[in-house]
Design an enzyme around this catalytic site. Structure first.
Site, PDB file in Angstrom:
ATOM      1  N   CYS A 213      -2.474   9.767   2.435  1.00 23.84           N
ATOM      2  CA  CYS A 213      -1.596  10.039   3.572  1.00 23.84           C
ATOM      3  C   CYS A 213      -2.052   9.177   4.740  1.00 23.84           C
ATOM      4  O   CYS A 213      -3.175   9.329   5.233  1.00 23.84           O
ATOM      5  CB  CYS A 213      -1.646  11.522   3.950  1.00 23.84           C
ATOM      6  SG  CYS A 213      -0.625  11.959   5.373  1.00 23.84           S
ATOM      7  N   GLY A 214      -1.185   8.275   5.183  1.00 21.48           N
ATOM      8  CA  GLY A 214      -1.549   7.341   6.241  1.00 21.48           C
ATOM      9  C   GLY A 214      -1.679   7.997   7.598  1.00 21.48           C
ATOM     10  O   GLY A 214      -2.687   7.821   8.286  1.00 21.48           O
ATOM     11  N   HIS A 215      -0.655   8.765   8.003  1.00 23.46           N
ATOM     12  CA  HIS A 215      -0.752   9.420   9.308  1.00 23.46           C
ATOM     13  C   HIS A 215      -1.914  10.400   9.311  1.00 23.46           C
ATOM     14  O   HIS A 215      -2.605  10.563  10.320  1.00 23.46           O
ATOM     15  CB  HIS A 215       0.570  10.120   9.660  1.00 23.46           C
ATOM     16  CG  HIS A 215       0.606  11.570   9.332  1.00 23.46           C
ATOM     17  ND1 HIS A 215       1.102  12.065   8.130  1.00 23.46           N
ATOM     18  CD2 HIS A 215       0.168  12.656  10.015  1.00 23.46           C
ATOM     19  CE1 HIS A 215       0.984  13.376   8.113  1.00 23.46           C
ATOM     20  NE2 HIS A 215       0.431  13.760   9.232  1.00 23.46           N
TER      21      HIS A 215
ATOM     22  N   HIS B 285       9.649  11.094  -1.724  1.00 16.56           N
ATOM     23  CA  HIS B 285       9.999  10.506  -0.437  1.00 16.56           C
ATOM     24  C   HIS B 285      11.172   9.540  -0.599  1.00 16.56           C
ATOM     25  O   HIS B 285      11.177   8.719  -1.525  1.00 16.56           O
ATOM     26  CB  HIS B 285       8.818   9.717   0.151  1.00 16.56           C
ATOM     27  CG  HIS B 285       7.553  10.489   0.299  1.00 16.56           C
ATOM     28  ND1 HIS B 285       6.721  10.775  -0.765  1.00 16.56           N
ATOM     29  CD2 HIS B 285       6.966  11.038   1.400  1.00 16.56           C
ATOM     30  CE1 HIS B 285       5.674  11.464  -0.328  1.00 16.56           C
ATOM     31  NE2 HIS B 285       5.804  11.634   0.965  1.00 16.56           N
TER      32      HIS B 285
ATOM     33  N   CYS C 243       5.093   7.152   9.183  1.00 13.24           N
ATOM     34  CA  CYS C 243       4.601   7.335   7.810  1.00 13.24           C
ATOM     35  C   CYS C 243       3.750   6.140   7.362  1.00 13.24           C
ATOM     36  O   CYS C 243       4.270   5.053   7.112  1.00 13.24           O
ATOM     37  CB  CYS C 243       5.744   7.565   6.832  1.00 13.24           C
ATOM     38  SG  CYS C 243       5.198   7.999   5.161  1.00 13.24           S
TER      39      CYS C 243
ATOM     40  N   THR D  83       1.743   5.619   4.527  1.00 13.39           N
ATOM     41  CA  THR D  83       1.924   5.126   3.159  1.00 13.39           C
ATOM     42  C   THR D  83       3.339   4.612   2.959  1.00 13.39           C
ATOM     43  O   THR D  83       3.566   3.678   2.182  1.00 13.39           O
ATOM     44  CB  THR D  83       1.581   6.216   2.129  1.00 13.39           C
ATOM     45  OG1 THR D  83       2.350   7.399   2.401  1.00 13.39           O
ATOM     46  CG2 THR D  83       0.099   6.567   2.174  1.00 13.39           C
TER      47      THR D  83
END
Length: 333
Positions: free
Chosen positions: A91-93, A225, A254, A256
């Site tokens: 998860c990037g964020h 997603h 987002c 990713t």
């Protein structure tokens, strides 16, 4: 005070999207790698995820990150990413929120103007470079796991929508990338319910007809997603609405998803070398991304994305579970 557990957390938001960073009270999840710990958690501890992200302690768009001891010799921490849909490989964020919390809480050695944090995730090693001023995390640049374009110009039949064309790309999770204009829907939050419904329909049909599977890890699979591109987007400046299972929008751009979109832009020849992509969220917040390296994933051309964004601390808390609480895993309304 009666409680069967005390879970300590630092709450953050990354460009509008929450991350509940769990710092204590969980213990070490069994497993030699974070991928193994993710599998164990899904099979044996998922009630804890539900407790933290579902109402009444969370909400329908809640996400979080559970800190763990690193599984590599040089790692600072391991991370398990939780949200209402389950446990994500990456998860990037959430990583940006974790890095911000670690710096501002003094949980890693902090150097100015830059602090590097090495994190072990189920998808692989991630490095966060934090710009720091007087102890404050000003921004985070995330060197993500390799991202690649799985396939271009796919078509899927979706009830109520007809034939939908999409590209499939991976940036830590799989993303179906759809031109919103082709569905006849405006890029407008006033139409968010119609956009979200379309996203859920599309991901359901994709998973039934052409479910994506990571070529190097079969446990990373499925599309949860759908990235709807604003038709006014340009190759180096995109806007999107990110519909996510089981029924919500990402508030952030987002991380990713931006990684997957960057890989797709490169695969289509829309960006070159290390050209910067500006990617805006449905609420107007921004990540910047560029490819810092080329590589392969399962023999497929791939890039290593670097994503830059910001996060802010919003609170600290100890979450409790009274033995008489009728909702030991929260509830979904």
């Amino acid at each position: 005070m009666h409680s069967s557990m005390i879970i300590s957390a630092i709450d953050t938001h990354t460009e509008g999207m929450p991350t509940r960073v769990v710092t204590g009270g969980v213990g070490t999840i069994p497993g030699e790698t974070m991928a193994a710990r993710r599998t164990y958690f899904i099979e044996h501890r998922d009630g804890l995820r539900k407790l933290l992200v579902n109402e009444p302690r969370g909400h329908a768009s809640m996400s979080g990150a559970i800190l763990q001891p690193a599984t590599t010799e040089d790692g600072h921490f391991g991370v398990l990413f939780i949200e209402v849909s389950g446990l994500l490989p990456m998860c990037g964020h959430g990583t940006i929120g974790v890095a911000t919390a670690l710096v501002e809480a003094g949980m890693v050695p902090v150097t100015e103007p830059v602090t590097e944090i090495r994190l072990d995730t189920p998808a692989g090693r991630v490095v966060a470079t934090v710009n720091v001023t007087a102890g404050h995390a000003d921004s985070v640049t995330l060197r993500n796991v390799p991202a690649y374009c799985d396939s271009l110009d796919n078509e899927v039949e979706v009830p109520g929508l007809g034939t939908v064309r999409y590209d499939m790309a991976y940036g830590g999770n799989f993303y179906a990338i759809v031109d919103l204009a082709k569905l006849g829907l405006p890029f407008d939050r006033a139409h968010k319910d119609s956009i979200l419904d379309a996203g859920l329909r599309i991901m359901r049909e994709i998973n039934e007809s052409r479910r994506p599977v990571h070529p190097e890890d079969e446990h990373i699979a499925g599309c949860k997603h759908v990235l709807f591109l604003d038709p006014a987007s340009e190759p180096a400046h995109t806007r999107h609405a990110m519909a996510i299972h089981p029924g919500w929008f990402d508030r952030s751009p987002c991380g990713t998803g931006t990684s997957a979109l960057l890989a797709r832009q490169h695969a289509r020849g829309l960006l070159s070398d290390d050209q910067v992509l500006r990617n805006d969220s449905f609420i107007g917040t921004t990540f910047h991304a560029r490819a810092v390296e080329t590589t392969t994933v399962g023999g497929r051309p791939a890039i290593v994305p670097a994503i830059t964004g910001r996060a802010w601390l919003t609170g600290t808390a100890n979450y409790l579970l009274d033995p008489s609480d009728p909702f030991p895993e929260g509830f979904v309304f």
